[in-house]
Design a protein around this motif. Structure first.
Motif, PDB file in Angstrom:
ATOM      1  N   GLU A  52       0.911  -1.199   0.017  1.00  0.00           N
ATOM      2  CA  GLU A  52      -0.011  -0.106   0.054  1.00  0.00           C
ATOM      3  C   GLU A  52       0.893   1.457  -0.092  1.00  0.00           C
ATOM      4  N   ASP A  53       2.060   1.224   0.791  1.00  0.00           N
ATOM      5  CA  ASP A  53       2.921   2.404   0.833  1.00  0.00           C
ATOM      6  C   ASP A  53       3.465   2.641  -0.634  1.00  0.00           C
ATOM      7  N   TYR A  54       3.841   1.510  -1.155  1.00  0.00           N
ATOM      8  CA  TYR A  54       4.754   1.388  -2.362  1.00  0.00           C
ATOM      9  C   TYR A  54       3.782   2.332  -3.423  1.00  0.00           C
ATOM     10  N   ILE A  55       2.554   1.652  -3.413  1.00  0.00           N
ATOM     11  CA  ILE A  55       1.350   2.207  -4.669  1.00  0.00           C
ATOM     12  C   ILE A  55       1.312   3.679  -4.102  1.00  0.00           C
ATOM     13  N   ARG A  56       1.067   4.046  -2.971  1.00  0.00           N
ATOM     14  CA  ARG A  56       0.904   5.608  -2.535  1.00  0.00           C
ATOM     15  C   ARG A  56       1.945   6.183  -3.122  1.00  0.00           C
ATOM     16  N   PHE A  57       3.193   5.856  -2.886  1.00  0.00           N
ATOM     17  CA  PHE A  57       4.638   6.728  -3.384  1.00  0.00           C
ATOM     18  C   PHE A  57       4.412   6.807  -4.929  1.00  0.00           C
ATOM     19  N   LEU A  58       4.083   5.818  -5.444  1.00  0.00           N
ATOM     20  CA  LEU A  58       3.955   6.075  -6.931  1.00  0.00           C
ATOM     21  C   LEU A  58       2.992   6.789  -7.483  1.00  0.00           C
ATOM     22  N   GLU A  59       1.784   6.743  -6.665  1.00  0.00           N
ATOM     23  CA  GLU A  59       0.677   7.618  -7.052  1.00  0.00           C
ATOM     24  C   GLU A  59       1.190   9.225  -6.720  1.00  0.00           C
ATOM     25  N   LEU A  60       1.841   9.425  -5.654  1.00  0.00           N
ATOM     26  CA  LEU A  60       2.209  10.635  -5.459  1.00  0.00           C
ATOM     27  C   LEU A  60       3.352  11.336  -6.336  1.00  0.00           C
ATOM     28  N   SER A  61       4.108  10.179  -6.701  1.00  0.00           N
ATOM     29  CA  SER A  61       5.201  10.815  -7.599  1.00  0.00           C
ATOM     30  C   SER A  61       4.440  11.232  -8.866  1.00  0.00           C
ATOM     31  N   LEU A  62       3.570  10.431  -9.258  1.00  0.00           N
ATOM     32  CA  LEU A  62       2.736  10.840 -10.682  1.00  0.00           C
ATOM     33  C   LEU A  62       2.076  11.816 -10.459  1.00  0.00           C
ATOM     34  N   GLU A  63       1.388  12.265  -9.272  1.00  0.00           N
ATOM     35  CA  GLU A  63       0.297  13.210  -9.226  1.00  0.00           C
ATOM     36  C   GLU A  63       1.368  14.642  -9.059  1.00  0.00           C
ATOM     37  N   GLY A  64       2.458  14.492  -8.468  1.00  0.00           N
ATOM     38  CA  GLY A  64       3.355  15.813  -8.423  1.00  0.00           C
ATOM     39  C   GLY A  64       3.787  16.094  -9.917  1.00  0.00           C
ATOM     40  N   ARG A  65       4.253  14.931 -10.720  1.00  0.00           N
ATOM     41  CA  ARG A  65       4.521  15.182 -11.928  1.00  0.00           C
ATOM     42  C   ARG A  65       3.663  15.998 -12.853  1.00  0.00           C
ATOM     43  N   ILE A  66       2.356  15.485 -12.766  1.00  0.00           N
ATOM     44  CA  ILE A  66       1.328  16.007 -13.710  1.00  0.00           C
ATOM     45  C   ILE A  66       0.997  17.501 -13.139  1.00  0.00           C
ATOM     46  N   LEU A  67       1.018  17.741 -11.720  1.00  0.00           N
ATOM     47  CA  LEU A  67       0.757  18.844 -11.200  1.00  0.00           C
ATOM     48  C   LEU A  67       1.781  19.988 -11.510  1.00  0.00           C
ATOM     49  N   GLY A  68       2.953  19.331 -11.557  1.00  0.00           N
ATOM     50  CA  GLY A  68       4.043  20.230 -11.958  1.00  0.00           C
ATOM     51  C   GLY A  68       3.929  20.636 -13.449  1.00  0.00           C
ATOM     52  N   GLU A  69       3.686  19.828 -14.383  1.00  0.00           N
ATOM     53  CA  GLU A  69       3.411  19.978 -15.864  1.00  0.00           C
ATOM     54  C   GLU A  69       2.382  21.022 -16.141  1.00  0.00           C
ATOM     55  N   ALA A  70       1.370  20.842 -15.291  1.00  0.00           N
ATOM     56  CA  ALA A  70       0.225  21.745 -15.201  1.00  0.00           C
ATOM     57  C   ALA A  70       0.556  23.070 -14.851  1.00  0.00           C
ATOM     58  N   ALA A  71       1.349  23.247 -13.714  1.00  0.00           N
ATOM     59  CA  ALA A  71       1.681  24.673 -13.442  1.00  0.00           C
ATOM     60  C   ALA A  71       2.391  25.331 -14.490  1.00  0.00           C
ATOM     61  N   THR A  72       3.562  24.365 -15.099  1.00  0.00           N
ATOM     62  CA  THR A  72       4.221  25.082 -16.225  1.00  0.00           C
ATOM     63  C   THR A  72       3.507  25.504 -17.082  1.00  0.00           C
ATOM     64  N   ALA A  73       2.590  24.756 -17.892  1.00  0.00           N
ATOM     65  CA  ALA A  73       1.928  25.075 -18.946  1.00  0.00           C
ATOM     66  C   ALA A  73       0.866  26.316 -18.515  1.00  0.00           C
ATOM     67  N   LEU A  74       0.316  26.438 -17.374  1.00  0.00           N
ATOM     68  CA  LEU A  74      -0.448  27.434 -16.880  1.00  0.00           C
ATOM     69  C   LEU A  74       0.412  28.533 -16.980  1.00  0.00           C
ATOM     70  N   GLU A  75       1.694  28.537 -16.356  1.00  0.00           N
ATOM     71  CA  GLU A  75       2.480  29.842 -16.302  1.00  0.00           C
ATOM     72  C   GLU A  75       2.832  30.465 -17.793  1.00  0.00           C
ATOM     73  N   LYS A  76       3.334  29.145 -18.589  1.00  0.00           N
ATOM     74  CA  LYS A  76       3.428  29.726 -20.015  1.00  0.00           C
ATOM     75  C   LYS A  76       2.240  30.469 -20.678  1.00  0.00           C
ATOM     76  N   ALA A  77       1.070  29.997 -20.368  1.00  0.00           N
ATOM     77  CA  ALA A  77       0.034  30.265 -20.997  1.00  0.00           C
ATOM     78  C   ALA A  77      -0.464  31.958 -20.393  1.00  0.00           C
ATOM     79  N   THR A  78      -0.180  32.293 -19.226  1.00  0.00           N
ATOM     80  CA  THR A  78      -0.320  33.471 -18.510  1.00  0.00           C
ATOM     81  C   THR A  78       0.651  34.454 -18.787  1.00  0.00           C
ATOM     82  N   VAL A  79       1.906  34.218 -19.118  1.00  0.00           N
ATOM     83  CA  VAL A  79       2.839  35.089 -19.270  1.00  0.00           C
ATOM     84  C   VAL A  79       2.885  36.006 -20.324  1.00  0.00           C
TER      85      VAL A  79
END
Length: 81
Positions: A52-79
């Motif tokens: 369960e902890d390993y799966i959660r670790f992978l989920e957090l890694s993926l969620e962080g990556r997706i949100l980071g990419e979304a933030a980058t795209a949002l910043e580029k779109a608003t600059v």
């Protein structure tokens, strides 16, 4: 995870703070001592003993990556040039 209508830089930062805190808890709990970011998944695979902890670790890694990419795209779109 945030819905598409809630994707603002502020909301993404708050979500990433929560993800980071939970990830740090797992890193400390299992003493994940990777030498660099590329080694973290193999180290986690070897050291995290609860499935369960390993799966959660992978989920957090993926969620962080997706949100980071979304933030980058949002910043580029608003600059403005």
């Amino acid at each position: 995870m945030l819905s598409s209508q809630d994707l603002t830089i502020t909301n993404i930062r708050k979500e990433l703070e929560g993800i980071s805190a939970e990830m740090m808890g797992l890193i400390q709990k299992y003493n994940l001592d990777a030498k660099n970011a590329l080694d973290i998944i193999p180290v986690a695979r070897r050291k995290i003993t609860r499935t369960e902890d390993y799966i959660r670790f992978l989920e957090l890694s993926l969620e962080g990556r997706i949100l980071g990419e979304a933030a980058t795209a949002l910043e580029k779109a608003t600059v403005t040039d």
